[in-house]
Design a protein around this motif. Structure first.
Motif, PDB file in Angstrom:
ATOM      1  N   GLU A  28      -7.075  -1.233   6.059  1.00 47.86           N
ATOM      2  CA  GLU A  28      -7.865  -2.260   5.332  1.00 47.86           C
ATOM      3  C   GLU A  28      -6.828  -3.692   5.374  1.00 47.86           C
ATOM      4  OE1 GLU A  28      -9.204  -0.432   2.078  1.00 47.86           O
ATOM      5  OE2 GLU A  28     -10.638   0.796   3.008  1.00 47.86           O
ATOM      6  N   ALA A  29      -5.747  -3.744   4.686  1.00 46.00           N
ATOM      7  CA  ALA A  29      -5.240  -4.928   4.532  1.00 46.00           C
ATOM      8  C   ALA A  29      -4.581  -5.552   5.846  1.00 46.00           C
ATOM      9  CB  ALA A  29      -3.842  -4.488   3.694  1.00 46.00           C
ATOM     10  N   MET A  30      -4.234  -4.729   6.628  1.00 45.77           N
ATOM     11  CA  MET A  30      -3.953  -5.343   8.084  1.00 45.77           C
ATOM     12  C   MET A  30      -5.116  -6.010   8.720  1.00 45.77           C
ATOM     13  SD  MET A  30      -0.469  -5.125   8.883  1.00 45.77           S
ATOM     14  CE  MET A  30      -0.572  -4.892  10.821  1.00 45.77           C
ATOM     15  N   THR A  31      -6.507  -5.261   8.926  1.00 43.81           N
ATOM     16  CA  THR A  31      -7.491  -5.846   9.221  1.00 43.81           C
ATOM     17  C   THR A  31      -8.089  -6.993   8.687  1.00 43.81           C
ATOM     18  OG1 THR A  31      -8.182  -3.606   9.774  1.00 43.81           O
ATOM     19  CG2 THR A  31      -9.869  -5.437  10.025  1.00 43.81           C
ATOM     20  N   THR A  35       0.797  -1.305   0.089  1.00 48.32           N
ATOM     21  CA  THR A  35       0.092  -0.189  -0.067  1.00 48.32           C
ATOM     22  C   THR A  35       0.977   1.327   0.047  1.00 48.32           C
ATOM     23  OG1 THR A  35      -0.203   0.178   2.416  1.00 48.32           O
ATOM     24  CG2 THR A  35      -1.815  -1.146   1.314  1.00 48.32           C
ATOM     25  N   SER A  36       1.892   1.214  -0.268  1.00 51.18           N
ATOM     26  CA  SER A  36       2.992   2.074  -0.356  1.00 51.18           C
ATOM     27  C   SER A  36       2.502   3.236  -1.431  1.00 51.18           C
ATOM     28  CB  SER A  36       4.474   1.748  -0.633  1.00 51.18           C
ATOM     29  OG  SER A  36       4.534   1.497  -1.999  1.00 51.18           O
ATOM     30  N   GLN A  78       6.609  21.904   4.772  1.00 53.13           N
ATOM     31  CA  GLN A  78       6.601  20.667   3.781  1.00 53.13           C
ATOM     32  C   GLN A  78       5.198  20.119   4.036  1.00 53.13           C
ATOM     33  OE1 GLN A  78      10.471  18.617   3.878  1.00 53.13           O
ATOM     34  NE2 GLN A  78      10.749  19.618   1.703  1.00 53.13           N
ATOM     35  N   LEU A  79       4.904  19.584   2.840  1.00 54.24           N
ATOM     36  CA  LEU A  79       3.505  18.771   2.649  1.00 54.24           C
ATOM     37  C   LEU A  79       3.714  17.412   2.358  1.00 54.24           C
ATOM     38  CD1 LEU A  79       1.231  21.520   1.333  1.00 54.24           C
ATOM     39  CD2 LEU A  79       1.504  21.014   3.668  1.00 54.24           C
ATOM     40  N   ARG A  80       3.119  16.484   2.987  1.00 52.40           N
ATOM     41  CA  ARG A  80       3.087  15.056   2.401  1.00 52.40           C
ATOM     42  C   ARG A  80       1.604  14.507   2.158  1.00 52.40           C
ATOM     43  NH1 ARG A  80       5.632  13.002   6.939  1.00 52.40           N
ATOM     44  NH2 ARG A  80       3.797  12.801   7.964  1.00 52.40           N
ATOM     45  N   PRO A  81       1.429  13.734   1.124  1.00 56.34           N
ATOM     46  CA  PRO A  81       0.331  13.434   0.780  1.00 56.34           C
ATOM     47  C   PRO A  81      -0.075  12.294   1.713  1.00 56.34           C
ATOM     48  CG  PRO A  81       1.816  12.142  -0.781  1.00 56.34           C
ATOM     49  CD  PRO A  81       2.599  13.292   0.030  1.00 56.34           C
ATOM     50  N   GLU A  82      -1.445  12.140   1.951  1.00 61.70           N
ATOM     51  CA  GLU A  82      -1.991  11.286   2.751  1.00 61.70           C
ATOM     52  C   GLU A  82      -2.561   9.984   2.287  1.00 61.70           C
ATOM     53  OE1 GLU A  82      -2.739  11.097   6.585  1.00 61.70           O
ATOM     54  OE2 GLU A  82      -0.939  12.421   6.195  1.00 61.70           O
ATOM     55  N   ASP A  83      -2.841   9.910   1.103  1.00 60.82           N
ATOM     56  CA  ASP A  83      -3.313   8.644   0.287  1.00 60.82           C
ATOM     57  C   ASP A  83      -2.720   8.618  -1.114  1.00 60.82           C
ATOM     58  OD1 ASP A  83      -4.460  10.845  -0.980  1.00 60.82           O
ATOM     59  OD2 ASP A  83      -6.417  10.187  -0.668  1.00 60.82           O
ATOM     60  N   GLU A  84      -3.044   7.454  -1.569  1.00 58.02           N
ATOM     61  CA  GLU A  84      -2.302   7.187  -3.020  1.00 58.02           C
ATOM     62  C   GLU A  84      -2.574   8.269  -4.037  1.00 58.02           C
ATOM     63  OE1 GLU A  84      -1.244   3.216  -5.386  1.00 58.02           O
ATOM     64  OE2 GLU A  84      -3.184   3.269  -4.497  1.00 58.02           O
ATOM     65  N   ALA A  85      -3.878   8.494  -3.917  1.00 58.82           N
ATOM     66  CA  ALA A  85      -4.301   9.727  -4.986  1.00 58.82           C
ATOM     67  C   ALA A  85      -4.084  11.011  -4.593  1.00 58.82           C
ATOM     68  CB  ALA A  85      -5.696   9.463  -5.140  1.00 58.82           C
ATOM     69  N   ALA A  86      -3.260  11.130  -3.478  1.00 59.56           N
ATOM     70  CA  ALA A  86      -2.774  12.599  -3.051  1.00 59.56           C
ATOM     71  C   ALA A  86      -4.057  13.536  -3.103  1.00 59.56           C
ATOM     72  CB  ALA A  86      -1.624  13.177  -3.838  1.00 59.56           C
ATOM     73  N   THR A  87      -5.235  13.182  -2.492  1.00 54.85           N
ATOM     74  CA  THR A  87      -6.236  14.156  -2.301  1.00 54.85           C
ATOM     75  C   THR A  87      -5.942  14.975  -1.013  1.00 54.85           C
ATOM     76  OG1 THR A  87      -7.658  12.536  -1.070  1.00 54.85           O
ATOM     77  CG2 THR A  87      -7.709  12.426  -3.543  1.00 54.85           C
ATOM     78  N   ALA A  88      -5.116  14.550  -0.123  1.00 56.63           N
ATOM     79  CA  ALA A  88      -4.923  15.254   1.322  1.00 56.63           C
ATOM     80  C   ALA A  88      -3.484  15.324   1.617  1.00 56.63           C
ATOM     81  CB  ALA A  88      -5.871  14.448   2.208  1.00 56.63           C
ATOM     82  N   TYR A  89      -3.092  16.357   2.336  1.00 48.89           N
ATOM     83  CA  TYR A  89      -1.779  16.504   2.807  1.00 48.89           C
ATOM     84  C   TYR A  89      -1.763  16.740   4.069  1.00 48.89           C
ATOM     85  CZ  TYR A  89      -0.125  16.687  -2.253  1.00 48.89           C
ATOM     86  OH  TYR A  89       0.281  16.223  -3.554  1.00 48.89           O
ATOM     87  N   ASN A  90      -0.454  16.262   4.603  1.00 43.37           N
ATOM     88  CA  ASN A  90      -0.301  16.444   5.906  1.00 43.37           C
ATOM     89  C   ASN A  90       0.780  17.599   6.057  1.00 43.37           C
ATOM     90  OD1 ASN A  90       1.664  15.723   8.534  1.00 43.37           O
ATOM     91  ND2 ASN A  90      -0.104  14.299   8.658  1.00 43.37           N
ATOM     92  N   LEU A  91       0.727  18.441   7.151  1.00 39.60           N
ATOM     93  CA  LEU A  91       1.558  19.585   7.292  1.00 39.60           C
ATOM     94  C   LEU A  91       2.865  18.735   8.278  1.00 39.60           C
ATOM     95  CD1 LEU A  91      -0.872  21.081   6.758  1.00 39.60           C
ATOM     96  CD2 LEU A  91      -0.186  22.904   8.413  1.00 39.60           C
ATOM     97  N   VAL A  92       3.774  18.518   7.671  1.00 45.41           N
ATOM     98  CA  VAL A  92       4.986  17.620   8.241  1.00 45.41           C
ATOM     99  C   VAL A  92       5.677  18.402   9.229  1.00 45.41           C
ATOM    100  CG1 VAL A  92       7.180  16.337   7.937  1.00 45.41           C
ATOM    101  CG2 VAL A  92       5.298  16.401   5.960  1.00 45.41           C
ATOM    102  N   GLY A  93       5.761  17.667  10.447  1.00 51.27           N
ATOM    103  CA  GLY A  93       6.610  18.508  11.550  1.00 51.27           C
ATOM    104  C   GLY A  93       5.549  19.587  12.236  1.00 51.27           C
ATOM    105  N   PHE A  94       4.476  19.556  12.035  1.00 53.93           N
ATOM    106  CA  PHE A  94       3.540  20.533  12.770  1.00 53.93           C
ATOM    107  C   PHE A  94       2.415  20.086  13.433  1.00 53.93           C
ATOM    108  CE2 PHE A  94       6.416  23.296  10.372  1.00 53.93           C
ATOM    109  CZ  PHE A  94       6.243  24.433  10.549  1.00 53.93           C
ATOM    110  N   GLN A  95       2.825  19.122  14.383  1.00 55.89           N
ATOM    111  CA  GLN A  95       2.188  18.567  15.247  1.00 55.89           C
ATOM    112  C   GLN A  95       1.682  19.818  16.179  1.00 55.89           C
ATOM    113  OE1 GLN A  95       4.650  16.973  14.221  1.00 55.89           O
ATOM    114  NE2 GLN A  95       6.009  17.356  15.820  1.00 55.89           N
ATOM    115  N   THR A  96       0.413  19.782  16.738  1.00 55.11           N
ATOM    116  CA  THR A  96       0.119  21.036  17.636  1.00 55.11           C
ATOM    117  C   THR A  96      -0.884  20.816  18.716  1.00 55.11           C
ATOM    118  OG1 THR A  96      -0.686  23.271  17.413  1.00 55.11           O
ATOM    119  CG2 THR A  96      -1.643  21.823  15.868  1.00 55.11           C
ATOM    120  N   ARG A  97      -1.007  21.608  19.507  1.00 51.69           N
ATOM    121  CA  ARG A  97      -1.845  21.801  20.588  1.00 51.69           C
ATOM    122  C   ARG A  97      -2.777  23.051  20.629  1.00 51.69           C
ATOM    123  NH1 ARG A  97       0.156  23.935  25.742  1.00 51.69           N
ATOM    124  NH2 ARG A  97       2.401  24.651  25.466  1.00 51.69           N
ATOM    125  N   MET A  98      -2.570  23.567  19.603  1.00 54.22           N
ATOM    126  CA  MET A  98      -3.305  25.066  19.482  1.00 54.22           C
ATOM    127  C   MET A  98      -4.793  24.666  19.444  1.00 54.22           C
ATOM    128  SD  MET A  98      -1.309  27.635  16.913  1.00 54.22           S
ATOM    129  CE  MET A  98      -0.937  26.282  15.409  1.00 54.22           C
TER     130      MET A  98
END
Length: 479
Positions: free
Chosen positions: A110-113, A93-94, A307-327
């Motif tokens: 899904e594959a693990m489950t 699923t890479s 920087q942004l990283r895709p969350e899924d294979e189709a790259a419909t969503a992106y993660n804000l890398v390194g910007f975990q937050t408690r705001m």
């Protein structure tokens, strides 16, 4: 129901359907043992969970560096060679990730489950366990989000207060809401098209499949150079924009801990506003460092980048890398829309903080990852004190392997200390003044023989990896 036993005819009960629990259950079942895997979802979820699937990746979709010249890359290769379920599903699923391994997290879960639920020797039971089950043996693999009741049961049993720190997760934005005219594709130190001045452009209906660095950016920087592709999406800041962004992070309203909570963050996953408060330039030397990047619009390195990283294979969503937050949520919308390219961002998931629970493994665990105070009760994964997805799966694998050897009345044959799998046990057994969870590092693996001579760091790591795989193959073949 509480921790009372159910009428299944089991050899082993595994509590927790995360990476460690699924890996442990699968490895035990593959060795002919009957397993009952108890998972509290869907009846109860923690604040960080959004899916009822097992092996949900709540923080990031990155399994970090793939090269054998870094320790986690070696650990992944070792897990492949010994038949890890988690690595098999991750490879299947890479998503594009440059010099790292990242997965489409929904397809991965899904594959693990599916693999767990389809195994003829694994019975899945959906309920919360609120105390340590009476039956033996049992593996507790409830992860960093162990429920209060079960954590209290463990603490009472071992006679020592369990340890806890706080972890944070980053927001996710919709790809369609990114202003692609303001960002570009490029891996740090990459050799792909972005270095030739190409601009990022979203394909029809979706954004391009990029990926950003993991929290272990320093370890992955080398892999990015080797990968030579355009793995990341970069949002550039000039000096004024960067300093205004840092001031906004520091001044923002945060979710405060309750009075009785002792908030101790893991240094490898600090909230961005905590980093910002440590000094104006802290972020520019951390997740926002611009080194190895060239803005094709200017031909120069930007002052800072997010920087942004895709969350899924189709790259419909992106993660804000390194910007975990408690705001607070409203503050996240205000502050993160200051990021160039994210002015109109649609947030699909807000950042948040959650508790991470673990035990003092060197003091409490024996050689088979078994609580000394409670024979037959084993701990696997992050509750034992490892950190990271790959390390959690590895700890589940090792725990299951050692338990299977015990149940067959065989002498324990742990992985050699020269391997990364053996390094998991080295960390769990290494006494420290203040025990803390850790990702796998070369310091956990036995050093080379001094007779090998003095090698430069890269050559030394490559030699250690070559030795590790040689020793692993020999150990595995003899088992």
């Amino acid at each position: 129901m509480n921790g009372a036993e159910s009428p299944h005819d089991d050899d082993v009960v595994v509590v927790g359907g995360g990476l460690a629990g699924c890996e442990a259950a699968y490895q035990l079942a593959q060795r002919g043992l009957r397993v009952r895997l108890v998972e509290m979802k869907p009846h109860k979820r923690t604040p960080a969970q959004t899916s009822d699937r097992m092996a949900e990746l709540v923080c990031s979709n990155s399994l970090r560096g793939a090269a054998l010249s870094n320790a986690v890359g070696l650990l992944k290769e070792e897990l492949r060679r010994v038949g890890s379920l988690a690595l098999r599903c991750a490879d299947e699923t890479s998503v594009p990730a440059g010099g790292a391994l990242a997965v489409d997290r929904e397809r991965f879960a899904e594959a693990m489950t599916r693999a767990i639920e389809a195994h003829p020797r694994i019975a899945v039971e959906r309920r919360e366990v609120t105390e340590i089950p009476q039956g033996r043996p049992v593996i507790l693999a409830t992860g960093p989000l162990t429920s209060d009741a079960l954590a209290a049961s463990i603490a009472a049993a071992v006679g020592a207060e369990h340890l806890a720190y706080y972890d944070a997760i980053a927001p996710i934005v919709s790809a369609d809401s990114i202003d692609w005219s303001r960002v570009w594709k490029q891996s740090r130190y990459g050799k792909g098209g972005a270095l030739r001045g190409e601009r990022a452009a979203p394909p029809e209906g979706a954004a391009p499949p990029e990926r950003a660095a993991s929290p272990e950016e320093a370890a992955e920087r080398r892999d990015d150079a080797e990968a030579g592709d355009e793995a990341y999406v970069n949002c550039p800041f000039d000096e004024a924009q960067y300093k205004a962004f840092v001031r906004a992070l520091v001044a923002s309203e945060k979710v405060e801990a309750r009075d009785f909570e002792d908030v101790r963050y893991f240094e490898g996953c600090l909230p961005c506003e905590v980093m910002a408060a440590r000094g104006e330039q802290t972020l520019s030397f951390g997740p926002m460092k611009p080194v190895g990047l060239t803005d094709p619009r200017t031909g120069r390195r930007p002052y800072a980048v997010l920087q942004l990283r895709p969350e899924d294979e189709a790259a419909t969503a992106y993660n804000l890398v390194g910007f975990q937050t408690r705001m607070k949520y409203a503050e996240q919308l205000r502050v993160f829309r200051m990021v160039p390219g994210l002015e109109e961002a649609e947030f699909l998931r807000m950042g948040s903080v959650h508790r991470n629970t673990f035990v003092n493994a060197p003091a409490l665990l024996g050689p088979a990852m078994e609580l000394r105070a409670l024979p037959g009760v084993h701990l696997a994964g992050q509750i034992a004190g490892v950190e990271g997805y790959v390390e959690s799966a590895a700890a589940g694998f090792v725990c299951a392997l050692l338990l299977a050897q015990q149940l067959r009345n065989e002498p324990l044959r742990p992985p050699p200390p020269t391997t990364a799998l053996g390094g998991i046990l080295t960390h769990l057994g290494r006494t420290q003044p203040s025990y803390q969870p850790s990702n796998i590092t070369w310091a956990h693996i036995a050093p080379l023989d001094p007779a090998s001579g003095r090698l430069r760091k890269r050559a030394r790591y490559e030699a250690m990896a070559e030795r590790a795989l040689r020793d692993l193959d020999a150990w595995w073949a003899a088992g």
